[in-house]
Design a protein around this motif. Sequence first.
Motif, short mmCIF file in Angstrom:
data_model
loop_
_atom_site.label_atom_id
_atom_site.label_comp_id
_atom_site.label_asym_id
_atom_site.label_seq_id
_atom_site.Cartn_x
_atom_site.Cartn_y
_atom_site.Cartn_z
N SER A 30 39.12 32.57 41.57
CA SER A 30 40.43 33.07 41.14
C SER A 30 40.37 33.61 39.72
CB SER A 30 41.48 31.96 41.23
OG SER A 30 41.58 31.45 42.54
N LEU A 31 39.75 32.87 38.82
CA LEU A 31 39.69 33.30 37.42
C LEU A 31 38.82 34.54 37.25
CD1 LEU A 31 39.49 29.87 35.56
CD2 LEU A 31 41.48 31.37 35.82
N GLU A 32 37.74 34.65 38.03
CA GLU A 32 36.92 35.87 37.96
C GLU A 32 37.74 37.08 38.40
OE1 GLU A 32 34.15 36.26 36.51
OE2 GLU A 32 33.33 34.24 36.36
N ALA A 33 38.59 36.90 39.40
CA ALA A 33 39.45 38.00 39.85
C ALA A 33 40.45 38.37 38.77
CB ALA A 33 40.17 37.62 41.14
N PHE A 34 41.03 37.38 38.11
CA PHE A 34 41.97 37.67 37.01
C PHE A 34 41.26 38.34 35.84
CE2 PHE A 34 45.06 34.76 38.99
CZ PHE A 34 46.23 35.46 38.75
N GLN A 35 39.97 38.02 35.65
CA GLN A 35 39.22 38.57 34.53
C GLN A 35 38.94 40.06 34.69
OE1 GLN A 35 35.63 39.51 34.47
NE2 GLN A 35 35.86 40.13 32.34
N ALA B 229 40.89 38.54 49.17
CA ALA B 229 41.25 39.77 48.47
C ALA B 229 40.72 39.72 47.04
CB ALA B 229 42.76 39.95 48.45
N HIS B 230 40.51 40.89 46.45
CA HIS B 230 40.08 41.02 45.06
C HIS B 230 38.73 40.34 44.84
CE1 HIS B 230 41.04 42.46 41.08
NE2 HIS B 230 42.27 42.71 41.44
N VAL B 231 37.82 40.56 45.78
CA VAL B 231 36.50 39.92 45.74
C VAL B 231 35.41 40.99 45.83
CG1 VAL B 231 37.17 37.64 46.57
CG2 VAL B 231 36.72 39.45 48.24
#
Length: 198
Positions: A47-52, A163-165
Amino acid sequence: MSDALIVGADGLARPSWAAGDPLLRDYYDTEWGMPVRDERGVFERLSLEAFQSGLSWATILRKRPAFREAFDGFDPDLVSAYGDRDRQRLMADAGIVRNRRKIDATITNARATIALREQGGLADFVWSFQPAETPRPTAYDQIPTQSAESLAMSKALKKAGFAHVGPTTMFALMEAIGIVDTHLLGSHRRASSGVWPA
């Protein structure tokens, strides 16, 4: 960035990005690249990698306590139940990155994480993409931003409903949780995970 490792006052060699800021130095020294094999831990980092994406990691790291509070400790069971009221709450939370697409992806990914339990779980799924070899960089320009394995992981996670991966984000995840070791040769953290030899 300089290719050279910087030897700190403590005598330990670190890359330039981890040599100055105490928060980044502590993260580098104690956490980055160490194995994470539990569902919640992998879900949080995914999750944090996606937010980054599109931002600096320092920004995310400084906001991590607020992210943990806002997303109920990244408990997939709790996050998967979020509805419109939670989305509004998160979009109003100045402590986190207020990006609707990334917030929605985190909720979607919590639901996909729960669905993956029937196939052994998120952690085992992600670790199944560990390559046969890891990079051995002596300079930043030798560190890849994606790999055949991160591309395969990205495709498999998307097929599983995540998603977002993208492959670059998934390579960053692989670095963060120890699936690959991209510490520069000569760094005091090289091979410290126990996953890869020096």
